[in-house]
Design a protein around this motif. Structure first.
Motif, PDB file in Angstrom:
ATOM      1  N   GLY A 300       0.814  -1.135   0.327  1.00 10.57           N
ATOM      2  CA  GLY A 300       0.033  -0.158  -0.154  1.00 10.57           C
ATOM      3  C   GLY A 300       0.559   1.874   0.009  1.00 10.57           C
ATOM      4  N   SER A 301       1.840   1.209  -0.354  1.00 10.45           N
ATOM      5  CA  SER A 301       3.172   2.128  -0.425  1.00 10.45           C
ATOM      6  C   SER A 301       2.913   3.263  -1.197  1.00 10.45           C
ATOM      7  CB  SER A 301       4.347   1.995  -0.446  1.00 10.45           C
ATOM      8  OG  SER A 301       4.858   0.747   0.157  1.00 10.45           O
ATOM      9  N   GLY A 302       1.757   3.873  -2.502  1.00 10.27           N
ATOM     10  CA  GLY A 302       1.683   4.410  -3.455  1.00 10.27           C
ATOM     11  C   GLY A 302       1.546   3.858  -4.995  1.00 10.27           C
ATOM     12  N   LEU A 303       1.478   4.810  -6.044  1.00 13.74           N
ATOM     13  CA  LEU A 303       1.152   4.645  -7.228  1.00 13.74           C
ATOM     14  C   LEU A 303       2.660   5.541  -7.583  1.00 13.74           C
ATOM     15  CD1 LEU A 303      -2.931   4.721  -7.917  1.00 13.74           C
ATOM     16  CD2 LEU A 303      -1.519   2.925  -6.622  1.00 13.74           C
ATOM     17  N   PHE A 304       3.617   4.255  -8.721  1.00 12.03           N
ATOM     18  CA  PHE A 304       4.767   5.389  -8.948  1.00 12.03           C
ATOM     19  C   PHE A 304       4.155   5.549 -10.369  1.00 12.03           C
ATOM     20  CE2 PHE A 304       8.344   5.479 -11.611  1.00 12.03           C
ATOM     21  CZ  PHE A 304       9.495   5.766 -11.245  1.00 12.03           C
ATOM     22  N   PRO A 305       4.209   7.166 -10.442  1.00 10.05           N
ATOM     23  CA  PRO A 305       3.990   8.167 -12.052  1.00 10.05           C
ATOM     24  C   PRO A 305       4.622   8.188 -12.987  1.00 10.05           C
ATOM     25  CG  PRO A 305       5.004   9.603 -10.558  1.00 10.05           C
ATOM     26  CD  PRO A 305       4.739   8.233  -9.249  1.00 10.05           C
ATOM     27  N   LEU A 306       5.096   6.442 -13.091  1.00  9.97           N
ATOM     28  CA  LEU A 306       6.467   5.820 -14.486  1.00  9.97           C
ATOM     29  C   LEU A 306       6.138   7.109 -15.618  1.00  9.97           C
ATOM     30  CD1 LEU A 306       8.047   4.090 -15.216  1.00  9.97           C
ATOM     31  CD2 LEU A 306       6.257   2.455 -16.256  1.00  9.97           C
ATOM     32  N   LYS A 307       4.797   7.139 -15.812  1.00 12.70           N
ATOM     33  CA  LYS A 307       4.829   7.694 -17.488  1.00 12.70           C
ATOM     34  C   LYS A 307       5.111   9.130 -17.164  1.00 12.70           C
ATOM     35  CE  LYS A 307       3.199   6.173 -20.938  1.00 12.70           C
ATOM     36  NZ  LYS A 307       4.356   5.460 -22.198  1.00 12.70           N
ATOM     37  N   ILE A 342      -0.673   0.034 -12.830  1.00 18.64           N
ATOM     38  CA  ILE A 342      -1.028   1.765 -11.670  1.00 18.64           C
ATOM     39  C   ILE A 342      -0.698   2.381 -12.964  1.00 18.64           C
ATOM     40  CG2 ILE A 342       0.998   2.750 -10.735  1.00 18.64           C
ATOM     41  CD1 ILE A 342       1.574   0.083  -8.819  1.00 18.64           C
ATOM     42  N   GLN A 343      -0.346   2.501 -14.063  1.00 15.08           N
ATOM     43  CA  GLN A 343      -0.537   3.479 -15.173  1.00 15.08           C
ATOM     44  C   GLN A 343      -2.517   3.583 -15.168  1.00 15.08           C
ATOM     45  OE1 GLN A 343       1.805   5.678 -15.297  1.00 15.08           O
ATOM     46  NE2 GLN A 343       2.489   4.269 -13.672  1.00 15.08           N
ATOM     47  N   GLN A 344      -2.971   2.388 -15.440  1.00 17.86           N
ATOM     48  CA  GLN A 344      -4.323   2.609 -16.073  1.00 17.86           C
ATOM     49  C   GLN A 344      -5.065   3.286 -15.160  1.00 17.86           C
ATOM     50  OE1 GLN A 344      -4.990   1.838 -18.883  1.00 17.86           O
ATOM     51  NE2 GLN A 344      -6.355   0.463 -18.817  1.00 17.86           N
ATOM     52  N   LEU A 345      -4.906   3.284 -13.393  1.00 16.44           N
ATOM     53  CA  LEU A 345      -5.209   3.741 -12.234  1.00 16.44           C
ATOM     54  C   LEU A 345      -5.261   5.614 -12.441  1.00 16.44           C
ATOM     55  CD1 LEU A 345      -4.811   1.033  -9.082  1.00 16.44           C
ATOM     56  CD2 LEU A 345      -7.610   2.027 -10.516  1.00 16.44           C
ATOM     57  N   LEU A 346      -3.331   5.925 -13.316  1.00 13.83           N
ATOM     58  CA  LEU A 346      -3.162   7.137 -12.882  1.00 13.83           C
ATOM     59  C   LEU A 346      -3.884   7.835 -14.086  1.00 13.83           C
ATOM     60  CD1 LEU A 346       0.767   6.394 -11.059  1.00 13.83           C
ATOM     61  CD2 LEU A 346      -1.912   8.022 -10.615  1.00 13.83           C
ATOM     62  N   GLY A 347      -5.096   7.407 -14.862  1.00 15.40           N
ATOM     63  CA  GLY A 347      -4.857   7.574 -16.563  1.00 15.40           C
ATOM     64  C   GLY A 347      -3.733   7.756 -17.197  1.00 15.40           C
ATOM     65  N   GLU A 348      -2.654   7.128 -17.222  1.00 14.33           N
ATOM     66  CA  GLU A 348      -1.744   7.051 -18.281  1.00 14.33           C
ATOM     67  C   GLU A 348      -2.454   5.690 -18.915  1.00 14.33           C
ATOM     68  OE1 GLU A 348      -0.141   8.870 -18.721  1.00 14.33           O
ATOM     69  OE2 GLU A 348       0.336  10.390 -16.661  1.00 14.33           O
ATOM     70  N   ARG A 349      -1.280   5.196 -20.289  1.00 13.71           N
ATOM     71  CA  ARG A 349      -1.592   3.702 -21.082  1.00 13.71           C
ATOM     72  C   ARG A 349       0.458   3.752 -20.746  1.00 13.71           C
ATOM     73  NH1 ARG A 349      -5.336   3.295 -24.510  1.00 13.71           N
ATOM     74  NH2 ARG A 349      -4.575   1.226 -24.814  1.00 13.71           N
ATOM     75  N   LEU A 350       0.865   2.539 -20.429  1.00 13.07           N
ATOM     76  CA  LEU A 350       1.900   1.337 -20.708  1.00 13.07           C
ATOM     77  C   LEU A 350       1.395   0.752 -21.618  1.00 13.07           C
ATOM     78  CD1 LEU A 350       4.602   1.438 -19.931  1.00 13.07           C
ATOM     79  CD2 LEU A 350       3.670  -0.025 -17.923  1.00 13.07           C
ATOM     80  N   ASN A 351       2.035   0.747 -22.712  1.00 13.38           N
ATOM     81  CA  ASN A 351       1.815  -0.372 -23.909  1.00 13.38           C
ATOM     82  C   ASN A 351       2.719  -0.830 -24.370  1.00 13.38           C
ATOM     83  OD1 ASN A 351       4.187  -0.220 -26.380  1.00 13.38           O
ATOM     84  ND2 ASN A 351       3.646   2.299 -26.147  1.00 13.38           N
TER      85      ASN A 351
END
Length: 433
Positions: A300-307, A342-351
């Motif tokens: 439960g540490s958090g969502l890393f903003p990769l994109k 995680i990226q989906q939850l942040l509104g991002e796409r990781l192809n």
């Protein structure tokens, strides 16, 4: 050593994919081959071209119709935590104190460290992972066991004994001087032996006094070519505790900066909750933020903003990792599946091209090792993984409807695990247990 032709469909990245149709970013051969000799890739490309370059006595292994890729790379794991994985806890600090620290105390025993080292390499090779960046325990015995097993397997591994002199059980503490001395001994014994590489490894600022950080800084100055690995901004409670221990620092990242530990070969595990100033500091120094998606979700540490962190005006270099045993899977496929979510939850796409790039060339670049691993380029080390997208009945059924390479990759990422891995080659030798 006899030449070996390893035949199958080839996939290897040339650069980071910019979008899902970026065919210029990778090499794909529907009937390809890799020519291997003395642990190195001699040639790769179409089967016909590679066959023409091989000697008449070359052995041939036919993996068609499976996909051959560079071996997977995992940039942040904890070797002593194989028996900690899947332990129930509320958050990072509770998990460390309840499960992890007591388990790591056992690694003072050489026999235990050797036993777990055998299991570690078996498991990672089963998953197609040929290089990992590992934290051993505070005990030099654990690192000796790890590197001895790596030498036996012929793997390219990066590891170090953790340095920690406070806020842990007595059995897990070194001193500023002993941490320095034992790291130096490891460097002398193991760095450059076989394909081993030693990393300077202060666990994190919570478990190191300023005096130990000073000795860490001395190691970094004396051995500037070595990797440095530690943790950064994984959990809000951890960040607050760290700030209380180093009140003179601007923020968590500034602690490491004050001791000269930022740089192109510094790997910061997690780095989820960075301020803009901290992200700038990582970017300007070339430091690497290592994304550990299954661990971040499990604890439960958090969502890393990769994109987001990659497209900043000052982008941050990024790697991906399992973080065993806070992470919940040894598989880089499962890891990237959670990274996608995680990226989906942040509104991002990781192809899927990006995911497989991160597991191979992307992580190799993050480690400054793309001249050695992560590609199928001639002259690089012959660490390979062979993948079967029909490995399970459910996957085989889905494959009936798959028409493109990217769909196949996404299927393996979404439904795949160790069963997808047909074979793992370490320096050209079949090594899957």
């Amino acid at each position: 050593m006899t030449e070996t032709i390893i035949r199958g469909r080839l996939l290897s990245f040339k650069t980071a994919p910019q979008h899902i149709t970026d065919t210029d970013s990778y090499l794909y051969e529907s009937d390809g081959a890799v020519l291997v000799e003395n642990g190195l890739i001699i040639a790769s490309g179409t089967y016909a071209d590679v066959k023409a370059q091989a000697s008449e006595t070359a052995l041939e292994v036919d993996h068609r119709p499976h996909l051959i890729m560079p071996g997977f790379i995992d940039c942040h794991v904890h070797f002593p935590q194989m028996q900690v994985i899947g332990s129930y806890a509320a958050n990072l600090l509770e998990w460390l104190n309840t499960y992890t620290f007591p388990e790591e105390c056992r690694f003072v025993e050489t026999a235990h460290a050797q036993r777990i080292a055998t299991h570690f390499f078996d498991e990672f090779l089963r998953q197609g992972t040929t290089t990992a960046v590992a934290y051993c325990s505070v005990h030099k015995t654990s690192a000796d066991a790890f590197f001895a097993e790596s030498t036996r397997r012929g793997t390219r591994m990066i590891a170090g004994k953790v340095m920690m002199d406070r806020n842990a059980p007595q059995g897990l503490l070194d001193t500023p001087q002993s941490g320095y001395d034992e790291t130096r001994e490891l460097i002398e014994s193991w760095h450059g032996r076989g394909r081993n590489m030693v990393a300077i490894t202060p666990r994190f600022a919570i478990t190191s006094t300023p005096e130990q950080m000073e000795r860490t800084q001395a190691l970094a100055y004396e051995f500037p070519d070595l990797h440095i690995q530690t943790h950064l901004s994984e959990n809000r409670e951890e960040i607050d505790f760290t700030a209380s221990l180093y009140p003179e620092s601007i923020d968590y990242t500034d602690i490491y900066a004050r001791y000269g530990l930022l740089g192109k070969k510094t790997l910061f595990g997690h780095a989820i909750h960075l301020s803009e100033r901290e992200a700038d500091a990582l970017s300007e120094s070339g430091s690497v933020a290592v994304h550990c998606p299954t661990s971040n979700l499990f604890l439960g540490s958090g969502l890393f903003p990769l994109k987001a962190i990659q497209r900043r005006e000052k982008p941050v270099r990024v790697a991906v990792a399992t973080d065993i045993g806070g992470g919940t899977s040894y598989s880089m496929l499962r890891t990237m599946d959670e990274a996608y979510k995680i990226q989906q939850l942040l509104g991002e796409r990781l192809n899927p091209l990006e995911s497989f790039y991160h597991m191979t060339l992307g992580n190799a670049k993050a480690l400054s090792l793309a001249d050695k691993i992560g590609t199928l380029e001639p002259g690089t080390e012959a660490d390979l993984v062979v993948l079967d997208a029909c490995a399970t009945p459910a996957m085989a059924l889905k494959m009936e409807a798959v028409t493109t390479l990217t769909e196949e990759l996404f299927l393996m990422q979404t439904l795949g695990d160790d069963r997808v891995v047909v074979e793992t080659y370490v320096a050209g030798v079949a090594s899957k247990p």
